[in-house]
Design a protein around this motif. Structure first.
Motif, PDB file in Angstrom:
ATOM      1  N   ASP A 138       0.823  -1.201   0.000  1.00 20.83           N
ATOM      2  CA  ASP A 138       0.000   0.000   0.000  1.00 20.83           C
ATOM      3  C   ASP A 138       0.865   1.261   0.000  1.00 20.83           C
ATOM      4  N   ALA A 139       1.909   1.278   0.808  1.00 25.69           N
ATOM      5  CA  ALA A 139       2.813   2.433   0.838  1.00 25.69           C
ATOM      6  C   ALA A 139       3.464   2.639  -0.525  1.00 25.69           C
ATOM      7  N   TYR A 140       3.880   1.562  -1.166  1.00 27.30           N
ATOM      8  CA  TYR A 140       4.467   1.667  -2.509  1.00 27.30           C
ATOM      9  C   TYR A 140       3.453   2.247  -3.493  1.00 27.30           C
ATOM     10  N   LEU A 141       2.231   1.740  -3.471  1.00 31.93           N
ATOM     11  CA  LEU A 141       1.209   2.203  -4.407  1.00 31.93           C
ATOM     12  C   LEU A 141       0.884   3.677  -4.223  1.00 31.93           C
ATOM     13  N   HIS A 142       1.104   4.192  -3.031  1.00 31.31           N
ATOM     14  CA  HIS A 142       0.883   5.616  -2.769  1.00 31.31           C
ATOM     15  C   HIS A 142       2.159   6.449  -2.920  1.00 31.31           C
ATOM     16  N   GLY A 143       3.213   5.832  -3.419  1.00 28.73           N
ATOM     17  CA  GLY A 143       4.453   6.550  -3.677  1.00 28.73           C
ATOM     18  C   GLY A 143       5.252   6.889  -2.442  1.00 28.73           C
ATOM     19  N   LEU A 144       5.006   6.178  -1.339  1.00 27.62           N
ATOM     20  CA  LEU A 144       5.671   6.504  -0.084  1.00 27.62           C
ATOM     21  C   LEU A 144       6.963   5.741   0.149  1.00 27.62           C
ATOM     22  N   MET A 145       7.177   4.655  -0.593  1.00 22.77           N
ATOM     23  CA  MET A 145       8.412   3.890  -0.433  1.00 22.77           C
ATOM     24  C   MET A 145       8.712   3.122  -1.715  1.00 22.77           C
ATOM     25  N   PRO A 146       9.980   2.945  -2.006  1.00 22.58           N
ATOM     26  CA  PRO A 146      10.339   2.129  -3.170  1.00 22.58           C
ATOM     27  C   PRO A 146      10.282   0.645  -2.802  1.00 22.58           C
ATOM     28  N   LEU A 147      10.255  -0.186  -3.827  1.00 21.70           N
ATOM     29  CA  LEU A 147      10.295  -1.634  -3.613  1.00 21.70           C
ATOM     30  C   LEU A 147      11.487  -2.213  -4.358  1.00 21.70           C
ATOM     31  N   PRO A 148      11.965  -3.361  -3.907  1.00 19.31           N
ATOM     32  CA  PRO A 148      12.975  -4.057  -4.692  1.00 19.31           C
ATOM     33  C   PRO A 148      12.411  -4.397  -6.078  1.00 19.31           C
ATOM     34  N   VAL A 149      13.273  -4.470  -7.063  1.00 19.88           N
ATOM     35  CA  VAL A 149      12.850  -4.709  -8.444  1.00 19.88           C
ATOM     36  C   VAL A 149      11.997  -5.970  -8.558  1.00 19.88           C
ATOM     37  N   LEU A 150      12.391  -7.041  -7.893  1.00 18.29           N
ATOM     38  CA  LEU A 150      11.626  -8.290  -7.965  1.00 18.29           C
ATOM     39  C   LEU A 150      10.188  -8.086  -7.502  1.00 18.29           C
ATOM     40  N   ASP A 151      10.000  -7.354  -6.415  1.00 18.04           N
ATOM     41  CA  ASP A 151       8.646  -7.131  -5.910  1.00 18.04           C
ATOM     42  C   ASP A 151       7.840  -6.230  -6.831  1.00 18.04           C
ATOM     43  N   GLU A 152       8.482  -5.228  -7.419  1.00 23.52           N
ATOM     44  CA  GLU A 152       7.787  -4.403  -8.415  1.00 23.52           C
ATOM     45  C   GLU A 152       7.333  -5.258  -9.586  1.00 23.52           C
ATOM     46  N   ASP A 153       8.223  -6.140 -10.045  1.00 20.73           N
ATOM     47  CA  ASP A 153       7.883  -7.017 -11.161  1.00 20.73           C
ATOM     48  C   ASP A 153       6.743  -7.961 -10.801  1.00 20.73           C
ATOM     49  N   LEU A 154       6.773  -8.521  -9.598  1.00 22.27           N
ATOM     50  CA  LEU A 154       5.694  -9.413  -9.174  1.00 22.27           C
ATOM     51  C   LEU A 154       4.362  -8.668  -9.083  1.00 22.27           C
ATOM     52  N   LEU A 155       4.381  -7.437  -8.608  1.00 23.87           N
ATOM     53  CA  LEU A 155       3.149  -6.642  -8.568  1.00 23.87           C
ATOM     54  C   LEU A 155       2.635  -6.375  -9.974  1.00 23.87           C
ATOM     55  N   ALA A 156       3.543  -6.088 -10.900  1.00 28.36           N
ATOM     56  CA  ALA A 156       3.142  -5.845 -12.284  1.00 28.36           C
ATOM     57  C   ALA A 156       2.523  -7.102 -12.897  1.00 28.36           C
ATOM     58  N   VAL A 157       3.119  -8.246 -12.642  1.00 24.53           N
ATOM     59  CA  VAL A 157       2.568  -9.510 -13.135  1.00 24.53           C
ATOM     60  C   VAL A 157       1.191  -9.756 -12.515  1.00 24.53           C
ATOM     61  N   ALA A 158       1.100  -9.568 -11.216  1.00 23.78           N
ATOM     62  CA  ALA A 158      -0.162  -9.805 -10.517  1.00 23.78           C
ATOM     63  C   ALA A 158      -1.277  -8.925 -11.064  1.00 23.78           C
ATOM     64  N   VAL A 159      -1.018  -7.636 -11.219  1.00 25.25           N
ATOM     65  CA  VAL A 159      -2.077  -6.734 -11.685  1.00 25.25           C
ATOM     66  C   VAL A 159      -2.428  -7.034 -13.138  1.00 25.25           C
ATOM     67  N   ALA A 160      -1.456  -7.413 -13.957  1.00 26.95           N
ATOM     68  CA  ALA A 160      -1.740  -7.753 -15.362  1.00 26.95           C
ATOM     69  C   ALA A 160      -2.615  -9.007 -15.442  1.00 26.95           C
ATOM     70  N   GLU A 161      -2.292 -10.007 -14.648  1.00 26.76           N
ATOM     71  CA  GLU A 161      -3.084 -11.240 -14.668  1.00 26.76           C
ATOM     72  C   GLU A 161      -4.487 -10.998 -14.114  1.00 26.76           C
ATOM     73  N   MET A 162      -4.585 -10.211 -13.075  1.00 27.91           N
ATOM     74  CA  MET A 162      -5.895  -9.908 -12.517  1.00 27.91           C
ATOM     75  C   MET A 162      -6.737  -9.098 -13.509  1.00 27.91           C
ATOM     76  N   TYR A 163      -6.111  -8.155 -14.187  1.00 27.42           N
ATOM     77  CA  TYR A 163      -6.817  -7.332 -15.171  1.00 27.42           C
ATOM     78  C   TYR A 163      -7.292  -8.185 -16.332  1.00 27.42           C
ATOM     79  N   ALA A 164      -6.479  -9.138 -16.753  1.00 26.63           N
ATOM     80  CA  ALA A 164      -6.841 -10.014 -17.866  1.00 26.63           C
ATOM     81  C   ALA A 164      -8.052 -10.872 -17.523  1.00 26.63           C
ATOM     82  N   ASP A 165      -8.248 -11.134 -16.242  1.00 28.31           N
ATOM     83  CA  ASP A 165      -9.376 -11.946 -15.797  1.00 28.31           C
ATOM     84  C   ASP A 165     -10.667 -11.144 -15.621  1.00 28.31           C
ATOM     85  N   THR A 166     -10.592  -9.815 -15.788  1.00 33.68           N
ATOM     86  CA  THR A 166     -11.802  -9.000 -15.598  1.00 33.68           C
ATOM     87  C   THR A 166     -12.635  -8.953 -16.849  1.00 33.68           C
TER      88      THR A 166
END
Length: 73
Positions: free
Chosen positions: A45-73
């Motif tokens: 949540d803090a990352y999504l609000h621009g309050l903290m950076p994330l490690p690259v792996l976690d950013e990538d996992l969030l991108a994958v997660a949101v893409a897969e969830m969006y594809a299912d909508t």
């Protein structure tokens, strides 16, 4: 484009897709966690609000997660 700029661009893209797909922070976090993410929901949540950076792996996992969830909508 600097690393910080690309991080911000990815964060903005993730939040835009979340809005378009009506994906909640909690829902995204659950999916992210289920595919191997290990940050807690507050950190995501803090990352999504621009309050903290994330490690690259976690950013990538969030991108994958949101893409897969969006594809299912």
């Amino acid at each position: 484009m600097s690393h910080d700029d690309s991080d911000e661009a990815l964060r903005a893209l993730i939040t835009d897709v979340m809005k378009q797909g009506h994906i909640s922070t909690h829902g995204l976090w659950v999916y992210y966690f289920s595919i191997g993410g290990d940050l807690d929901e507050l950190e995501v949540d803090a990352y999504l609000h621009g309050l903290m950076p994330l490690p690259v792996l976690d950013e990538d996992l969030l991108a994958v997660a949101v893409a897969e969830m969006y594809a299912d909508t």
